[in-house]
Design an enzyme around this catalytic site. Sequence first.
Site, short mmCIF file in Angstrom:
data_model
loop_
_atom_site.label_atom_id
_atom_site.label_comp_id
_atom_site.label_asym_id
_atom_site.label_seq_id
_atom_site.Cartn_x
_atom_site.Cartn_y
_atom_site.Cartn_z
N HIS A 120 1.06 -9.21 4.46
CA HIS A 120 -0.06 -8.27 4.54
C HIS A 120 -0.80 -8.31 3.19
O HIS A 120 -0.56 -7.50 2.30
CB HIS A 120 0.44 -6.87 4.86
CG HIS A 120 -0.66 -5.91 5.27
ND1 HIS A 120 -0.73 -5.33 6.51
CD2 HIS A 120 -1.74 -5.46 4.59
CE1 HIS A 120 -1.80 -4.56 6.59
NE2 HIS A 120 -2.44 -4.61 5.43
N GLN B 218 0.80 -1.22 0.00
CA GLN B 218 0.00 0.00 0.00
C GLN B 218 0.84 1.28 0.00
O GLN B 218 0.33 2.36 -0.29
CB GLN B 218 -0.94 -0.01 1.21
CG GLN B 218 -2.00 -1.09 1.12
CD GLN B 218 -2.84 -1.19 2.37
OE1 GLN B 218 -2.49 -1.93 3.29
NE2 GLN B 218 -3.93 -0.47 2.43
N ASN C 2 -1.54 -10.88 8.26
CA ASN C 2 -2.53 -9.83 8.51
C ASN C 2 -3.92 -10.23 8.02
O ASN C 2 -4.08 -10.66 6.88
CB ASN C 2 -2.11 -8.55 7.77
CG ASN C 2 -3.08 -7.42 8.05
OD1 ASN C 2 -3.12 -6.90 9.16
ND2 ASN C 2 -3.88 -7.05 7.06
N GLU C 3 -4.89 -10.07 8.89
CA GLU C 3 -6.30 -10.32 8.57
C GLU C 3 -6.50 -11.60 7.78
O GLU C 3 -7.00 -11.59 6.65
CB GLU C 3 -6.90 -9.11 7.83
CG GLU C 3 -6.94 -7.86 8.72
CD GLU C 3 -7.69 -6.68 8.11
OE1 GLU C 3 -8.10 -6.75 6.95
OE2 GLU C 3 -7.86 -5.67 8.84
O1 IFM Z 1 -6.12 -0.76 4.35
C1 IFM Z 1 -6.61 -1.83 5.07
C2 IFM Z 1 -5.47 -2.68 5.61
O2 IFM Z 1 -4.62 -3.12 4.59
C3 IFM Z 1 -6.02 -3.90 6.33
N1 IFM Z 1 -7.02 -3.52 7.31
C4 IFM Z 1 -8.06 -2.61 6.91
C5 IFM Z 1 -7.45 -1.39 6.25
C6 IFM Z 1 -8.56 -0.41 5.82
O3 IFM Z 1 -9.44 -1.02 4.94
#
Ligand code: IFM
Length: 383
Positions: free
Chosen positions: A108, A14, A151-152
């Site tokens: 991520h 990002q 991540n997530e």
């Molecule tokens: O930008 C994302 C991030 O990469 C992961 N968690 C949520 C954020 C906002 O949508």
Amino acid sequence: MVDFLWGVAGSAHQTEGNNVASDMWALENRPGSPMAERSGDACDSYHRWAADLDLVRSLGFDSYRFSVEWARVEPVEGRVSLAALAHYRRIVEGCLERGLTPVVTLHHFSSPQWFQQDGGWLASSAVERFRRYVRAVAPILDGVTWVCTINEPNMLAMVATMLKADRPAGGVAGAMPPPDQDVADALAAAHRAARAELTGFMTGWTIANQGFEAHEGAVAERDAWAWPREDQFLEVAKGDDFVGVQAYTRVLVGRDGALPVPEEARRTLTGWEFHPAALGNAVRYTAERVPGVPILVTENGIATADDAERIEYTSAALDGLRAAMDDGADVRGYLHWSLLDNYEWGSYLPTFGLVSVDRRTFARAAKPSAHWLGAERARILGP
Ligand code: IFM
């Protein structure tokens, strides 16, 4: 409270730009891509990371969460880029030299394109491939305490379902299809494999808390909705060194599943309900389900073009966090998402940043919220 982390977060894909060997880059650039916008140069943090760290420090934060990009470290299967590892080592050292605690995420969302093309998380060798990557990264983590493995994972597994159906990722948080269970299982195994490689660190994974709330007594339905999308991932975190909480909004669940955000609700730029109570609720929810495991708030923030609204949201979210801590939740830090107005997985429009980025020159400008949040630590934690 000296040991509490007060920081900001971002991720490689990002912010860095030109992550050309990754599956996300391939997805963004393919003909007929479901992504409205490409990441392109992103925030050029690949070259500007040192200035970013200076900014983080000057704003009064003490911690910085960033991710190591697997596609840069291993752009071709089995070929590890020493230069890429040296790049991430410099960031670790850059944090330490500035007195910033690095919080390092190993995965991520994006993966190498070769990994995705060869079956992704469903390939029989997926877990071993991830383990090998983690083994390659471990030596550059000297001096790091906090490591987030994946991540997530819940979002990753739900997006896997969406991509199978060729539907764009995104939409209203929580109203997503159930995860691909095979992907969810592989991610859990990969997380455990990574933890086994990383002895001597505080390791955990970071889970998207979607704030599922029962609408009009639909408690059983809410529970059934939350298990595959969230709770099974919290279950995996039992016994970990910490669990990452990432909270932005809530989702009401009725008899037939997730409900759309009500017409009259105040919304953010992602279309999510403006709901700062999400953070305190997420921390309480996690503390109940993963008792005894310390919590790190690894993400919380708001996509808004109105910086005063960012302060309003975050101030209320921090009040909720403080109240949850006063009630006994063992929270070790708060990392705001995000430092920069970065690439929001398909678009630059939802601006989560405390700092704006000129899309042509990449010049950074700290917003009032950045200065405000840097100083807010004392109000929430005391001197
Ligand atoms: O930008 C994302 C991030 O990469 C992961 N968690 C949520 C954020 C906002 O949508």
